[in-house]
Scaffold this active site. Structure first.
Site, PDB file in Angstrom:
ATOM      1  N   ASN A   1       0.821  -1.215   0.000  1.00  0.00           N
ATOM      2  CA  ASN A   1       0.000   0.000   0.000  1.00  0.00           C
ATOM      3  C   ASN A   1       0.849   1.256   0.000  1.00  0.00           C
ATOM      4  O   ASN A   1       0.338   2.357   0.198  1.00  0.00           O
ATOM      5  CB  ASN A   1      -0.890   0.036   1.249  1.00  0.00           C
ATOM      6  CG  ASN A   1      -1.814  -1.157   1.297  1.00  0.00           C
ATOM      7  OD1 ASN A   1      -2.395  -1.516   0.282  1.00  0.00           O
ATOM      8  ND2 ASN A   1      -1.930  -1.780   2.447  1.00  0.00           N
TER       9      ASN A   1
ATOM     10  N   HIS B   1       2.763   2.197   2.238  1.00  0.00           N
ATOM     11  CA  HIS B   1       2.970   2.726   3.587  1.00  0.00           C
ATOM     12  C   HIS B   1       4.208   2.091   4.167  1.00  0.00           C
ATOM     13  O   HIS B   1       4.567   0.978   3.794  1.00  0.00           O
ATOM     14  CB  HIS B   1       1.781   2.396   4.502  1.00  0.00           C
ATOM     15  CG  HIS B   1       0.574   3.170   4.146  1.00  0.00           C
ATOM     16  ND1 HIS B   1      -0.608   2.553   3.825  1.00  0.00           N
ATOM     17  CD2 HIS B   1       0.348   4.492   4.047  1.00  0.00           C
ATOM     18  CE1 HIS B   1      -1.505   3.478   3.540  1.00  0.00           C
ATOM     19  NE2 HIS B   1      -0.946   4.658   3.662  1.00  0.00           N
TER      20      HIS B   1
ATOM     21  N   CYS C   1       3.030   6.666   8.033  1.00  0.00           N
ATOM     22  CA  CYS C   1       3.687   7.601   7.134  1.00  0.00           C
ATOM     23  C   CYS C   1       4.010   6.898   5.828  1.00  0.00           C
ATOM     24  O   CYS C   1       4.069   5.674   5.766  1.00  0.00           O
ATOM     25  CB  CYS C   1       4.934   8.208   7.766  1.00  0.00           C
ATOM     26  SG  CYS C   1       6.310   7.073   7.932  1.00  0.00           S
TER      27      CYS C   1
END
Lengths: 353, 428
Positions: free
Chosen positions: B325, B327, B362
């Protein structure tokens, strides 16, 4: 069944005298089970290592899952791809592949009796304070394995000129035997303290190359293959860059130098997002020039490499790029003084999204 | 038996070169589908016994579906791609006996290969099942167990496995548990009912206690199980042991909450999901209450005397840090957290316990800074005997301010070579 006794993890082996069991399964045993045994890749460390290692082989050795092939000249091991080794494409990252290449290289060295301190040195080398240093690394991946896939890697090393050695790898998908990648690397000998290159003396040569094929065996036998291509230096401004990269603690090896695989990650840092999203890395070649430590700051530069006009021997690499391929040259350098750390080339193929 | 395997293999019509057909049927994500395994080889020896079924087919529950045995995640959709790979030669040229012979040999070898893999699974002791790290469910389905060999690139400068390596193993077993239990929806870790609702698991807290760090070549055994955490959360615990000695390496517990993939908002646990995972809940705790109390929580203030602060800025995610994803993977945070720990702590101490509170995620473009506050003796003068226990508080935050992870660590002086470590050094 014979194979039962080859279980390295079998608790039987942890007991004294277990060495006897293992020796019984040496070359004869593996030969009988030929293809099947090779596929399972679960033989115990070969008897030879047991004999050379003396009475007390280490736990690590006994649990080694790979094995030398019958002729003792190459080593094969299988690895499963773990979930955290998989990247944004749901397939193993090139760093994972490079780590596995390093792992199987280390295990090969250990199984033929080289040191296990991470430097894969022979006795003579250690006496003289010599270590191996990578010069060039070239990896081609035709199909990236996904989470849960099992990759079988075969590796061997041989002489390369007078000052060097090379290590080659072939990667296969264990499920069907398909070759999914190839790699080769060149190494030179260096004095650990003076950091100067040194020729391979006959003494060392005998120690090291007894375990290597005498007839040249190349992962890249074809002429004009990418692993031989020179990587030029570019003086024009780079089309893409990523500045101020910093080594992390985890990037450092036992010698407090940045390990080889980290450089691959840095090279990829300056590839533009649209390439990352639409292509996958097919080939990476890196020439290592200088070492890097924890406090250094590194810039990563990427240059587009156009296809060449001339075709030599009709090799695919010399022809202009097919539509689906992109090619780049790379430079990693110290932010401060601009000295070159690495030079590289990458070739990307379009993803069939 | 092998003979019938070979002949029966003709009729489902595998391509004579699975590779060629595979290449042409790459699916959308660029991941080649399962037809690369010996698909279509009708390999059906005795059905593997119950304990081993979990290995044979990942998606559905234990039934080996009789015709295909894959090493990879099963995907029922793949059945449909079989016809795409038109059999290449031997079908259409049966009168060509040399081709036929070559084809038979190929199929036979492939079948033997596949059959061998099947063959050694049922007969060998448990350990062999985990040779390639698939793991298996034990204790009536309540615990999942998997073994890992520590690889050379997983060790740190002090030749023992890094804490990131250990946490990577925890993550791998968590996913394999879900997969083996047949609860893998799309996306890592989400169950089918969750995927339908666009829900994903997000880790909220991890607490771990390390007793001993393994070295290169060691084999570790990881047990993991799940339990409820309040009404809407899930707890997942791990207990890691050295495979040979049985000695505990690490104990850990974690709390997970559900979040909507698109809105990124926390969600209650739907009843359908509770029905899916409820049967797997196991009340056992990896970390007992007293052990838990010994290591302070992240909110506690450190002892007032002699605290020092350290900071490391400009930390950015690399491509290799990102999951599917895009991330940052949970485990990467730990490396960043420790970036600002002073060398004097890292050189003489080893991490004894760590508590992590995950606040915010993040991505690729984040720039982070890592702060460490240290209390306790951490001077670099003196010999190892003078090193004592250290406590640290950590904060990983975006340089723009938001907190990503808060952590608390406790360190103990590094032990001299244990008997185990010296065993693996013997080869020198």
């Amino acid at each position: 069944m014979l194979r039962c006794h080859t279980l390295p993890q079998c608790r039987l082996l942890a007991q004294p005298g277990a060495g006897m069991l293992r020796r019984r399964v040496a070359p004869g045993g593996t030969a009988r089970w030929g293809a099947a045994a090779r596929v399972s890749g679960v033989e115990a460390s070969p008897a030879r290592a047991a004999v050379e290692g003396g009475e007390r082989t280490s736990m690590a050795e006994r649990l080694r899952l790979g094995s030398l092939l019958e002729d003792g000249l190459s080593y094969k091991e299988s690895f499963i791809v773990r979930c955290y080794e998989v990247g944004i494409n749901k397939t193993a990252t090139v760093e994972t592949i490079a780590n596995l290449l390093q792992e199987v290289g280390c295990n090969h060295a250990q199984s033929v009796g080289f040191s296990t301190d991470g430097f894969a040195t022979t006795t003579t080398m250690r006496e003289l304070g010599l270590i191996w240093v990578t010069n060039r690394m070239h990896i081609e991946i035709y199909k990236y394995p996904a989470w849960g896939d099992v990759v079988e890697i075969e590796t061997w090393c041989q002489e390369d000129g007078r000052i060097g050695t090379r290590r080659d790898w072939i990667l296969k998908d264990l499920a069907n035997g398909e070759v999914i990648g190839r790699a080769t690397s060149k190494w030179v000998m260096m004095n650990q303290n003076t950091r100067r290159l040194q020729r391979v003396s006959d003494e060392v040569r005998d120690e090291v190359f007894v375990h290597c094929p005498k007839a040249p065996r190349l992962a890249f036998p074809e002429e004009n293959n990418g692993s031989l291509k020179k990587i030029p230096i570019r003086t024009d401004p780079a089309e893409h860059s990523r500045l101020g990269l910093v080594p992390r603690r985890a990037d450092l090896d036992m010698n407090q130098h940045v390990n080889n695989v980290t450089y691959i990650g840095w090279v990829l840092e300056s590839i533009p997002q649209d390439i990352i999203d639409s292509h996958e890395l097919q080939t990476i070649t890196l020439d290592y020039r200088r070492e890097c430590q924890h406090d250094d700051i590194v810039d990563s530069l990427t240059y587009i490499e156009e296809g060449e006009e001339k075709c030599t021997n009709g090799s695919a690499f010399a022809a202009p790029h097919p539509e689906e391929q992109r090619q780049f040259l790379h430079c990693l350098r110290f932010s401060g003084n601009g000295h070159e750390i690495n030079r590289g080339r990458t070739v990307w193929r379009k993803l069939a999204r | 038996m092998a003979g019938s395997l070979a002949t029966s293999a003709f009729f489902p019509g595998p391509g004579s070169s699975p590779a060629a057909s595979a290449r042409s049927s790459k699916n959308a994500t660029g991941e080649l589908p399962e037809n690369l395994s010996v698909r279509g080889i009708v390999a059906k020896p005795n059905p593997p016994p119950a304990a081993l079924q979990v290995k044979a087919h990942a998606q559905a529950l234990p039934k080996v579906n009789g015709t295909k045995v894959n090493l990879k995640t099963g995907n029922p959709d793949m059945e449909e791609t079989v016809p795409h790979s038109a059999p290449k030669t031997f079908y259409n040229q049966l009168p060509d006996w040399s081709m036929l012979l070559a084809a038979i040999t190929t199929i036979f070898l492939a079948a033997e290969k596949q059959w061998t893999l099947l063959d050694w699974k049922p007969k060998k002791p448990d350990m062999l099942v985990d040779t390639f790290g698939f793991g298996r469910i034990i204790q009536d389905g309540l615990v999942f167990r998997q073994n890992f060999m520590i690889r050379s690139y997983e060790i740190g400068a002090d030749r023992t496995a890094s804490i990131e390596t250990l946490m990577n193993h925890l993550q791998e077993t968590a996913l394999n548990h879900v997969r083996t239990a047949g609860l893998l929806g799309d996306g890592f870790g989400a169950t089918p009912e969750m995927s339908k609702r666009n829900l994903i698991w997000v880790v909220s807290k991890i607490h771990l206690l390390v007793e001993k760090y393994p070295a290169w070549g060691d084999m570790v055994q990881v047990d993991t199980w799940v339990a409820a955490a309040g009404k809407n959360g899930m707890r997942r615990d791990w207990h890691v042991r050295d495979y040979n000695s049985g000695q505990t390496i690490l104990r850990a517990t974690s709390v997970w909450v559900m979040m909507h993939k698109k809105t990124r908002r926390l969600s209650k646990m739907p009843d359908e999901v509770r029905a899916e995972i409820g049967p797997y809940f196991n009340d056992r705790s990896a970390i007992t209450e007293e052990q838990g109390e010994k290591s302070a929580k992240t909110g506690d203030k450190l002892d007032g005397d002699a605290t020092k602060q350290f900071i490391r800025k400009g930390l950015t995610p690399r491509w290799g840090d990102l999951d599917v994803n895009q991330h940052v993977n949970n485990v990467k945070y730990i490396g960043w957290i420790l970036e600002s720990a002073p060398i004097s702590v890292l050189e003489k101490h080893e991490l004894a316990s760590m508590t992590l509170d995950y606040r915010k995620e993040c991505g690729r473009d984040s720039v982070l800074q890592s702060l460490t506050t240290v209390s306790g003796e951490c001077t670099s003068t003196g010999t190892m005997q003078h090193a004592s226990a250290i406590k640290c508080d950590h904060l990983l935050q975006l340089e723009s301010g938001a907190d990503i992870v808060k952590a608390h660590t406790e360190w103990r002086p590094k032990r001299s070579h244990t008997a185990f470590e010296s065993a693996s050094d013997e080869i020198h």
